[in-house]
Enzyme design. Structure first.
Site, PDB file in Angstrom:
ATOM      1  N   ARG A  17     -38.115   5.802  35.373  1.00 60.78           N
ATOM      2  CA  ARG A  17     -37.444   4.740  36.135  1.00 60.78           C
ATOM      3  C   ARG A  17     -37.770   4.815  37.634  1.00 60.78           C
ATOM      4  NH1 ARG A  17     -31.373   4.901  34.946  1.00 60.78           N
ATOM      5  NH2 ARG A  17     -31.799   7.124  34.786  1.00 60.78           N
ATOM      6  N   LYS A  20     -36.818   1.629  39.570  1.00 59.55           N
ATOM      7  CA  LYS A  20     -35.384   1.533  39.849  1.00 59.55           C
ATOM      8  C   LYS A  20     -35.035   2.305  41.123  1.00 59.55           C
ATOM      9  CE  LYS A  20     -30.940   3.021  37.950  1.00 59.55           C
ATOM     10  NZ  LYS A  20     -30.223   1.742  37.789  1.00 59.55           N
ATOM     11  N   LYS A 113     -29.502 -14.717  29.965  1.00 60.24           N
ATOM     12  CA  LYS A 113     -30.293 -13.938  29.009  1.00 60.24           C
ATOM     13  C   LYS A 113     -31.609 -14.600  28.652  1.00 60.24           C
ATOM     14  CE  LYS A 113     -26.817 -11.138  27.545  1.00 60.24           C
ATOM     15  NZ  LYS A 113     -26.675  -9.807  27.244  1.00 60.24           N
ATOM     16  N   TRP A 550     -26.384  -4.192  20.764  1.00 58.33           N
ATOM     17  CA  TRP A 550     -26.868  -3.392  21.890  1.00 58.33           C
ATOM     18  C   TRP A 550     -27.509  -2.088  21.447  1.00 58.33           C
ATOM     19  CZ3 TRP A 550     -22.353  -4.394  25.947  1.00 58.33           C
ATOM     20  CH2 TRP A 550     -22.519  -5.689  26.440  1.00 58.33           C
ATOM     21  N   ASP A 588     -13.534  -4.904  21.895  1.00 54.92           N
ATOM     22  CA  ASP A 588     -14.411  -5.721  22.748  1.00 54.92           C
ATOM     23  C   ASP A 588     -15.619  -6.245  21.991  1.00 54.92           C
ATOM     24  OD1 ASP A 588     -12.915  -5.354  25.069  1.00 54.92           O
ATOM     25  OD2 ASP A 588     -13.924  -3.479  25.555  1.00 54.92           O
ATOM     26  N   GLU A 594     -24.867 -13.245  22.200  1.00 51.46           N
ATOM     27  CA  GLU A 594     -26.300 -13.039  22.377  1.00 51.46           C
ATOM     28  C   GLU A 594     -27.028 -12.713  21.082  1.00 51.46           C
ATOM     29  OE1 GLU A 594     -25.767  -9.717  25.079  1.00 51.46           O
ATOM     30  OE2 GLU A 594     -27.262  -8.645  23.917  1.00 51.46           O
ATOM     31  N   HIS A 683     -17.501  -9.259  39.610  1.00 52.13           N
ATOM     32  CA  HIS A 683     -18.878  -8.968  40.024  1.00 52.13           C
ATOM     33  C   HIS A 683     -19.015  -8.940  41.528  1.00 52.13           C
ATOM     34  CE1 HIS A 683     -19.237 -10.465  35.899  1.00 52.13           C
ATOM     35  NE2 HIS A 683     -20.080  -9.468  35.822  1.00 52.13           N
TER      36      HIS A 683
HETATM   37  N1  GLN Z   1     -13.555  -2.725  27.975  1.00 55.26           N
HETATM   38  C1  GLN Z   1     -14.811  -2.805  28.662  1.00 55.26           C
HETATM   39  C2  GLN Z   1     -14.594  -2.548  30.153  1.00 55.26           C
HETATM   40  O1  GLN Z   1     -13.595  -2.909  30.653  1.00 55.26           O
HETATM   41  C3  GLN Z   1     -15.456  -4.143  28.461  1.00 55.26           C
HETATM   42  C4  GLN Z   1     -16.793  -4.218  29.136  1.00 55.26           C
HETATM   43  C5  GLN Z   1     -17.596  -5.476  28.855  1.00 55.26           C
HETATM   44  O2  GLN Z   1     -17.086  -6.503  28.543  1.00 55.26           O
HETATM   45  N2  GLN Z   1     -18.885  -5.432  29.001  1.00 55.26           N
HETATM   46  O3  GLN Z   1     -15.428  -2.016  30.821  1.00 55.26           O
END
Ligand code: GLN
Ligand code: ZN
Length: 747
Positions: A17, A20, A113, A550, A588, A594, A683
């Site tokens: 990496r 990065k 994506k 993933w 989650d 995706e 974010h």
């Molecule tokens: N429970 C995870 C968090 O809060 C959910 C993360 C996600 O949606 N990518 O980090």
């Protein structure tokens, strides 16, 4: 007939990496522009050299990027939106990275994506007339030539470029002819430099297409066909729509993916292939990590060649190798029998070279590797999946009954406040984890540290007055890797990084065998956190579809079966949490969207098993146990029915990036269960005001009933700092309270 080996693209980050590190150093002003450029150059040279040494005849150039290839193409075409060209149209690094990452008061380009991969591209905005700003394809081709490499420059083709762009004042139609002039200029300059072949990437040809669109493609390539250099029109990620018309386009070569689906092969058999063209045969998998069954691939290539009778062939990967880690050889900690069944980018090159040689000689050398994966099967897991019945996928009580029982237990106020799971993963957390991994602190010390973090986190949430608490996820490095390490059937790599966006990389686990859960995975942490407070603490799990999407997944059984195996392991965890007194469990599923197949016709089948896998995890809980789920970064509108069918009692959705759209989709779709549309954009380091959050909530209340509305941030708070999180959540709780006063009395 001529047979060549070819490649379509190579990982950019470097085996360790390096890119990065250089990029992030540059952004923090610790690395100079010159150092960054040197690293980039070094990596490109290394990549070219690796490919040359592997025996690749056609080496891609310009597939490398400092951030993203769509961004590169937009800059080359001079498509720099107005907010980034205040001091003129420039292709300098500052402008480039501001487009990628934004700056104070300048939002970046949107990111989304790349087809159905976990790679994200920046969405070009059409707001101006294109003009050739810089010809990076040419510059890089010259560099490659100096090193004795015969370059094959790679460009995003005009159709795909436009298809993935966003109209921002200028329509795709309006811009097309100017855009083509710039493409022509780029190609002319390449031709003048003596470039023989250019790879035009047109993956958008595998999406569903309209008649009008294929006409546009025909028009585009008619115009680009007269410039005196050879074009290979490269498609990937599935079978092309309008096969007959795509292969008839006036280009010298067509690259097709024969790995992902059978579609191209079937069409080839049905419609043939023009004999004056070269066929690029995508023969080894650029999207998964299993070594190629060479004998099978050899036979497939022969079948394709005999059917197509093309003028020549390129033997190549199914798509760019960007989506694979660099090399298996660094994974020295893995048992040899596992390393032997894996192939990352570098190993794919060797496979391409081997197959090319075998096809030229028309024989497979006896020592050519054939795929014999010995996976350790767990018959009891297989049996469990086989025995699943309708009722394993369905909660006994309907939502209306559940919600009342849950409320009797939980006694939550109107507009309950909660968070998505993670709290700031500060430096001390990462450092302790690294120390623990290196054996510098004991397991007991590490666990004690995590407990202290949880206690702090619970204290903060109580202080803020949140209604449903979380334990903070401090013990987790990554929401998928954490579970992969606790279940059988997974391996995790040390250096298996794949670019996700910009400098961000992910390290997908590899599912190579049957999945099971030898012991509880989260019960210890969650019950500890719950012991500290009277408020409910959510159990926190990653859902089966997300773990699957993933990871790199085995191919010897259907994906749905792997999903059910994971779901069964999670079901055991869910029931253990319930038994331990946990009243709310969140599962989650941020990656459900995706996994959606690119073509509409394939979607119902996917959604069917994806929804079932999720339901399997929670179908057996009591009516009193409240199941939550969370999703982010996606267009939900087209899968809202499937989301509803997942039958979670409460869902939280990311919403700050496309608020309007998501909220309005509830105008048409009558959703009845609990729902929290993120009111706080995690974010950004910004602290949103009470009023701002109230405004979003009020908009939500236009389409949702007060009884169903939850108040929460967009996503986990892992990447934020406590200094931002605390005031933001404070405002969020205040907003909920105000809303209760305002509306509570009326309901
Ligand atoms: N429970 C995870 C968090 O809060 C959910 C993360 C996600 O949606 N990518 O980090
Ligand atoms: Zn999220």
């Amino acid at each position: 007939m001529d047979i060549w080996s070819s490649n379509l693209g190579y990982p950019r980050m470097g085996a360790k990496r390096e890119l990065k590190k250089a990029l992030e150093g540059y952004w923090q002003r610790k690395v100079s522009q010159e150092e960054l450029e040197n690293t980039a150059l070094m990596l490109q040279r290394q990549n070219w050299q690796t490919q040359k040494e592997a025996g690749i005849d056609f080496i891609p150039v310009g597939d490398f990027s400092l951030y993203d290839h769509m961004l590169d193409m937009a800059v080359m075409l001079g498509l720099i939106p107005a907010r980034f060209r205040k001091d003129g149209l420039k292709a300098d690094l500052d402008t480039y990275f501001t487009m990628a990452r934004g700056a104070k008061d300048i939002p970046p380009l949107e990111m989304t994506k790349w087809f159905d991969t976990n790679y994200h591209y920046l969405v070009p905005e059409l707001d101006t007339k294109p003009s050739l700003l810089v010809n990076w394809a040419l510059e890089k081709s010259k560099l490659a030539k100096e090193l004795g490499i015969n370059p094959k420059p790679v460009l995003v083709g005009p159709y795909t470029f436009l298809k993935l762009s966003k109209e921002a004042g200028v329509s795709r139609k309006e811009i097309l002819s100017d855009l083509l002039s710039v493409y022509k200029e780029i190609l002319n300059q390449l031709a003048k430099e003596g470039i023989e072949w250019v790879q035009m990437d047109e993956p958008a040809l595998v999406l569903d297409m309209e008649e009008e669109e294929i006409k546009q493609v025909e028009d585009i390539y008619k115009q680009l066909s007269t410039l005196g250099l050879n074009i290979v029109l490269q498609t990937y990620f599935g079978g092309v729509s309008f096969y007959e018309r795509v292969v008839s386009l006036p280009v010298q070569a067509i690259g097709l993916d024969f790995v992902r689906t059978e579609e191209n092969l079937e069409n080839l058999k049905k419609f043939g292939f023009p004999q004056d063209k070269i066929l690029g045969i995508g023969l080894v998998n650029g999207r998964n990590v299993w070594r190629t069954d060479i004998k099978k691939a050899f036979n497939l290539a022969k079948e394709i060649i005999e059917t197509a009778k093309p003028k020549g062939v390129f033997i190549q990967p199914s798509c760019s190798l960007l989506h694979l880690p660099v090399t298996v050889s660094l994974e020295t900690q893995l048992p040899e029998e596992i390393r032997n069944i894996l192939a990352f980018a570098q190993e794919r090159l060797a496979e391409v070279a081997l197959l090319t040689k075998a096809l030229k000689e028309d024989q497979l050398s006896p020592d050519a590797f054939t795929h014999e994966v010995e996976v350790h099967a767990l018959p009891e897991v297989k049996e469990r999946v086989k025995k699943l019945k309708e009722e394993d996928f369905r909660r006994v009580d309907p939502y209306e009954v559940r919600v009342q029982r849950q409320q009797a237990v939980l006694n939550l106020p109107l507009f309950p406040t909660t968070t998505i799971g993670s709290f700031p993963q500060t430096k001390d957390v990462r450092q302790m984890r690294a120390k623990f991994r290196r054996g510098e602190i004991s397991e007991a010390e590490y666990e004690q540290f995590i407990r202290e973090k949880m206690a702090f986190c619970i204290g903060v949430q109580e202080g803020l007055g949140l209604d449903v608490l979380v334990h903070g996820e401090f013990e987790r490095s990554d929401m998928v890797e954490y579970f992969a390490q606790k279940m059988t059937g997974f391996i995790v790599t040390k250096h298996g990084w794949v670019q996700s966006y910009g400098s961000r990389c992910v390290r997908p686990p590899i599912i190579y065998a049957d999945v099971s859960r030898p012991a509880p995975m989260t019960v210890k942490e969650i019950t500890y956190a719950q012991s500290l407070t009277k408020k409910p603490v959510k159990g926190m799990l990653t859902g089966p579809v997300t773990i699957l999407n993933w990871s790199f997944v085995r191919e010897d059984i259907p994906r749905s079966e792997v999903a059910y195996q994971i779901a069964l392991a999670l079901r055991d965890e869910v029931l253990d949490l319930e038994k331990a007194g946990i009243k709310i469990i969140q599962i989650d599923e941020p990656a459900v969207r995706e996994g959606l197949p690119l073509k509409k016709k394939d979607r119902p089948a996917y959604l069917d098993w994806a929804v079932k896998a999720f339901r399997l995890t929670h179908a057996k809980v009591k009516a009193e146990t409240q199941i939550h789920t969370h999703m982010c970064y996606a267009e939900f509108q087209d899968i809202i029915e499937a989301i509803d069918a997942m039958d979670a009692d409460v869902i939280s959705i990311e919403c700050s990036r496309s608020q309007g759209d998501i909220i309005s989709s509830f105008e048409e779709y009558h959703y009845k269960k609990g729902i929290g549309l993120g009111v706080y954009d995690i974010h950004s380091p910004r602290v949103p005001s009470v009023e701002e959050m109230l405004a979003i909530l009020r908009r939500c209340l236009k389409v949702l009933s007060p009884k169903q509305l939850w108040v929460n941030p967009d996503c986990g708070l892992k990447t934020r700092q406590w200094e931002e999180v605390i005031p933001s959540l404070q405002n969020m709780v205040t907003a909920a309270k105000k809303l209760r006063e305002e509306i509570g009395s009326r309901t």
